[in-house]
Each structure stands twice: as structure tokens, then as C-alpha cells.
Motif scaffolding. Sequence first.
Motif, PDB file in Angstrom:
ATOM      1  N   GLN A  20       0.833  -1.220   0.000  1.00 27.71           N
ATOM      2  CA  GLN A  20       0.000   0.000   0.000  1.00 27.71           C
ATOM      3  C   GLN A  20       0.860   1.259   0.000  1.00 27.71           C
ATOM      4  N   ILE A  21       1.954   1.204   0.753  1.00 19.57           N
ATOM      5  CA  ILE A  21       2.843   2.370   0.771  1.00 19.57           C
ATOM      6  C   ILE A  21       3.419   2.593  -0.630  1.00 19.57           C
ATOM      7  N   ALA A  22       3.796   1.501  -1.307  1.00 17.71           N
ATOM      8  CA  ALA A  22       4.340   1.635  -2.669  1.00 17.71           C
ATOM      9  C   ALA A  22       3.316   2.279  -3.596  1.00 17.71           C
ATOM     10  N   ALA A  23       2.043   1.899  -3.437  1.00 15.37           N
ATOM     11  CA  ALA A  23       0.988   2.475  -4.288  1.00 15.37           C
ATOM     12  C   ALA A  23       0.810   3.966  -3.997  1.00 15.37           C
ATOM     13  N   ILE A  24       0.845   4.330  -2.730  1.00 13.91           N
ATOM     14  CA  ILE A  24       0.703   5.757  -2.384  1.00 13.91           C
ATOM     15  C   ILE A  24       1.919   6.544  -2.861  1.00 13.91           C
ATOM     16  N   ARG A  25       3.109   5.940  -2.720  1.00 10.52           N
ATOM     17  CA  ARG A  25       4.329   6.609  -3.186  1.00 10.52           C
ATOM     18  C   ARG A  25       4.215   6.872  -4.692  1.00 10.52           C
ATOM     19  N   ALA A  26       3.761   5.883  -5.443  1.00 10.73           N
ATOM     20  CA  ALA A  26       3.654   6.044  -6.902  1.00 10.73           C
ATOM     21  C   ALA A  26       2.665   7.157  -7.231  1.00 10.73           C
ATOM     22  N   ARG A  27       1.562   7.165  -6.529  1.00 13.60           N
ATOM     23  CA  ARG A  27       0.549   8.195  -6.763  1.00 13.60           C
ATOM     24  C   ARG A  27       1.086   9.583  -6.387  1.00 13.60           C
ATOM     25  N   SER A  28       1.835   9.620  -5.285  1.00 13.98           N
ATOM     26  CA  SER A  28       2.412  10.885  -4.819  1.00 13.98           C
ATOM     27  C   SER A  28       3.412  11.419  -5.843  1.00 13.98           C
ATOM     28  N   GLU A  29       4.283  10.540  -6.356  1.00 12.24           N
ATOM     29  CA  GLU A  29       5.278  10.981  -7.350  1.00 12.24           C
ATOM     30  C   GLU A  29       4.582  11.492  -8.606  1.00 12.24           C
ATOM     31  N   ALA A  30       3.531  10.811  -9.034  1.00 13.24           N
ATOM     32  CA  ALA A  30       2.793  11.254 -10.224  1.00 13.24           C
ATOM     33  C   ALA A  30       2.156  12.615  -9.965  1.00 13.24           C
ATOM     34  N   ASP A  31       1.565  12.781  -8.784  1.00 14.94           N
ATOM     35  CA  ASP A  31       0.906  14.054  -8.450  1.00 14.94           C
ATOM     36  C   ASP A  31       1.907  15.192  -8.363  1.00 14.94           C
ATOM     37  N   LYS A  32       3.085  14.893  -7.786  1.00 15.28           N
ATOM     38  CA  LYS A  32       4.081  15.958  -7.613  1.00 15.28           C
ATOM     39  C   LYS A  32       4.495  16.538  -8.959  1.00 15.28           C
ATOM     40  N   GLY A  33       4.478  15.684  -9.989  1.00 13.25           N
ATOM     41  CA  GLY A  33       4.817  16.149 -11.337  1.00 13.25           C
ATOM     42  C   GLY A  33       3.843  17.182 -11.879  1.00 13.25           C
ATOM     43  N   THR A  34       2.662  17.252 -11.278  1.00 15.15           N
ATOM     44  CA  THR A  34       1.647  18.196 -11.764  1.00 15.15           C
ATOM     45  C   THR A  34       1.557  19.454 -10.886  1.00 15.15           C
ATOM     46  N   LYS A  35       2.333  19.480  -9.785  1.00 16.07           N
ATOM     47  CA  LYS A  35       2.239  20.618  -8.858  1.00 16.07           C
ATOM     48  C   LYS A  35       3.371  21.603  -9.122  1.00 16.07           C
ATOM     49  N   THR A  36       3.112  22.887  -8.938  1.00 13.44           N
ATOM     50  CA  THR A  36       4.185  23.874  -9.103  1.00 13.44           C
ATOM     51  C   THR A  36       5.096  23.822  -7.876  1.00 13.44           C
ATOM     52  N   ALA A  37       6.325  24.343  -8.078  1.00 11.71           N
ATOM     53  CA  ALA A  37       7.285  24.393  -6.972  1.00 11.71           C
ATOM     54  C   ALA A  37       6.714  25.237  -5.838  1.00 11.71           C
ATOM     55  N   GLN A  38       5.982  26.281  -6.186  1.00 10.89           N
ATOM     56  CA  GLN A  38       5.434  27.176  -5.150  1.00 10.89           C
ATOM     57  C   GLN A  38       4.407  26.445  -4.272  1.00 10.89           C
ATOM     58  N   ILE A  39       3.572  25.645  -4.905  1.00 14.55           N
ATOM     59  CA  ILE A  39       2.560  24.904  -4.133  1.00 14.55           C
ATOM     60  C   ILE A  39       3.218  23.965  -3.131  1.00 14.55           C
ATOM     61  N   MET A  40       4.372  23.395  -3.536  1.00 10.82           N
ATOM     62  CA  MET A  40       5.021  22.405  -2.665  1.00 10.82           C
ATOM     63  C   MET A  40       5.976  23.051  -1.652  1.00 10.82           C
ATOM     64  N   ASP A  41       6.052  24.394  -1.651  1.00 12.43           N
ATOM     65  CA  ASP A  41       6.901  25.070  -0.655  1.00 12.43           C
ATOM     66  C   ASP A  41       6.024  25.532   0.512  1.00 12.43           C
ATOM     67  N   VAL A  42       6.670  26.070   1.526  1.00 15.50           N
ATOM     68  CA  VAL A  42       5.897  26.551   2.680  1.00 15.50           C
ATOM     69  C   VAL A  42       5.080  27.777   2.288  1.00 15.50           C
ATOM     70  N   ASN A  43       3.984  27.968   2.999  1.00 11.28           N
ATOM     71  CA  ASN A  43       3.142  29.153   2.812  1.00 11.28           C
ATOM     72  C   ASN A  43       3.605  30.211   3.831  1.00 11.28           C
ATOM     73  N   ARG A  44       3.822  31.424   3.348  1.00 10.88           N
ATOM     74  CA  ARG A  44       4.381  32.462   4.229  1.00 10.88           C
ATOM     75  C   ARG A  44       3.488  32.729   5.447  1.00 10.88           C
ATOM     76  N   ASP A  45       2.184  32.779   5.231  1.00 16.71           N
ATOM     77  CA  ASP A  45       1.280  33.052   6.357  1.00 16.71           C
ATOM     78  C   ASP A  45       1.359  31.936   7.407  1.00 16.71           C
ATOM     79  N   ALA A  46       1.524  30.697   6.923  1.00 18.00           N
ATOM     80  CA  ALA A  46       1.636  29.570   7.861  1.00 18.00           C
ATOM     81  C   ALA A  46       2.925  29.682   8.679  1.00 18.00           C
ATOM     82  N   VAL A  47       3.989  30.144   8.034  1.00 18.02           N
ATOM     83  CA  VAL A  47       5.263  30.323   8.743  1.00 18.02           C
ATOM     84  C   VAL A  47       5.115  31.406   9.810  1.00 18.02           C
ATOM     85  N   VAL A  48       4.546  32.544   9.418  1.00 23.08           N
ATOM     86  CA  VAL A  48       4.380  33.655  10.364  1.00 23.08           C
ATOM     87  C   VAL A  48       3.500  33.219  11.536  1.00 23.08           C
ATOM     88  N   ALA A  49       2.419  32.493  11.227  1.00 22.49           N
ATOM     89  CA  ALA A  49       1.512  32.023  12.291  1.00 22.49           C
ATOM     90  C   ALA A  49       2.247  31.084  13.244  1.00 22.49           C
TER      91      ALA A  49
END
Length: 242
Positions: free
Chosen positions: A153-182
Motif C-alpha cells: 500500500q505504501i508503494a501504491a501511495i508513493r507512486a501516486r504521490s510521485e505522479a501528483d508531484k509532477g503536476t504541482k508547481t514548486a510554489q505549491i510544494m513550498d511553505v506558505n508564508r502566512d503559515a510560517v508567520v503564524a
Amino acid sequence: MTTLFISDLHLADTRPGVTRLFLDFLRGPACNADALYIVGDLFEYWAGDDDLDEPLNRAVAAALSELADHRVKTFFMAGNRDFLIGGGFAQRSGLALLDDATVIDLDAMPTLLMHGDTLCTDDLAYQQLRDTVRAPAYIAQFLSQPLAARKAQIAAIRARSEADKGTKTAQIMDVNRDAVVAAFRRHGAARLIHGHTHRPADHRYEIDGRPCTRIVLADWHHERGEYLRCDGGGCLRVAIHA
Ligand code: LP5
Ligand code: MN
């Protein structure tokens, strides 16, 4: 007082070079420190503490436990890959488990430790996955299955995660400034140390008139790693090579 911080080693059988670097680090610089903090993703994944007899896991636990002989205190905070590490691994390794987030008094500066994934609030798909897999009932149900089924199951989630990461921008996968300040405000911290994003850098903020620093730890690669070394004089990155 010398304190070391590492994260995101992603130890796995498929990455023997990183394992060698880590074991050398434990027998070298870590032995001469007062404390070592591992802030998540020590392992590529952790399927449960009943996997302790797997040779890599056994070797890592044995090497960590030797630090206690050198009077080095060792701490572990879970990452998104190894949050199933529990009392079994901690006891065998001599690790004290830390909650995400934890504030420590680091050379008289309140320092917030996090893995970093909770700061990535723009990554809605990940946050949804996190909410699901961190629920105690989900974890109990997951751990009730045979080890081999869990790994599949972990292998299946890892595969799905890697595929999804390919569709996300670098900004989405970085920290959110408001979350850091909070996070700085909530914990009254002046310094934040985290990993997860694999974007090592020092970021400076002014929050409510106070200077604050966010230190992002580096991930480890074949024949290349990095630790953060802090003492009364401040924090410095130290590169490790094979
Ligand atoms: O880890 P990293 O940096 O590569 O990516 C993370 C996010 N991905 C994850 C998933 C982990 O890598 C998987 C390993 C978990 C092992 C834990 C133990 C098992 C627990 C119980 C599980 C059943 O954390 C990634 C972020 C990225 O960080 C940057 O922040 O973007 O998040 C994702 O990619 C998540 C996806 O967007 C959503 C995935 C939905 C999966 C749904 C389940 C499908 C099941 C498989 C069926 C084929
Ligand atoms: Mn991570």
C-alpha cells in the motif's frame, strides 16, 4: 553546548551511499556533540515497528543507540515518510520522540522544530492525505494488516504521490508564508528549523518587530549530506562528502 540537526535522509536499501554517510556521521561528528535532533524523514518510509529486524533498520537502530554511550542525547520528530515510527524503534535506538511542533531552548534562543509539511498549506491534496493517514483509527487499521500488505500500500501511495508531484508547481510544494508567520507567533519562537521541502536556505523575517530566522535543512543524496551545527555562536551548515 553543541547541537546538531538533520532531516530528510530517506534511508533505504536502494540508497546504500546515504546509509554509509549516515553511519560515518554518527561515528564522527555526532559522537562529539551534546545532542542530535532528527526532524523527520530519516527513512524513505516506515511501515511499522514490527519491521525492526530488517537489516537496514537494525543497523540504523544499533548505530543510533551507540550515541548514548558517548552521552549524546538523541531526539526524533516524525516526517511524512516515517510517522509510523513508534516506541519500539525509539527504545531500540535510544531516541526520545518529539511532537511536531516542539520548541526547544537552543543556546538561550526559543527555537521551533517542525518537519515542515504542515507549513505547506497550499498543497491541498497533500494536506487532505495527511489528515486521512494521521487519524488514529486509520493508523490502527493500517497497522493491523500484515507487513507485506502495508508495504504494498505504501508503494501504491508513493507512486501516486510521485505522479501528483509532477503536476504541482514548486510554489505549491513550498511553505506558505502566512503559515510560517503564524507558527512563529503561536510558539513565540525567534528561530524555526525544519526540513521536508529539500530547499536548504536561511530565510529572515521581521514579525511583530522581532527578527526571526527560518533555517531549512538539506536532504541527503548519494555521497552528499549536510548537518546543521549550533552552539552559543550561532548555527552553521556543515557539508559531508563520501
Ligand atoms: O514525500 P515526498 O516529499 O516525496 O512527497 C510529499 C507528499 N507525499 C507524501 C506521500 C508519501 O511519500 C508516501 C509515503 C507514506 C508512508 C507512510 C506510511 C503509511 C501510512 C499509511 C498509508 C496507507 O507524503 C506529497 C507532497 C510533497 O511532499 C511536497 O510537500 O506534494 O503529497 C502528495 O503528492 C499527495 C498527493 O497529492 C495525493 C495522493 C493521494 C493518494 C491517495 C491514495 C491512493 C492509494 C493508492 C491507490 C493506487
Ligand atoms: Mn518530508
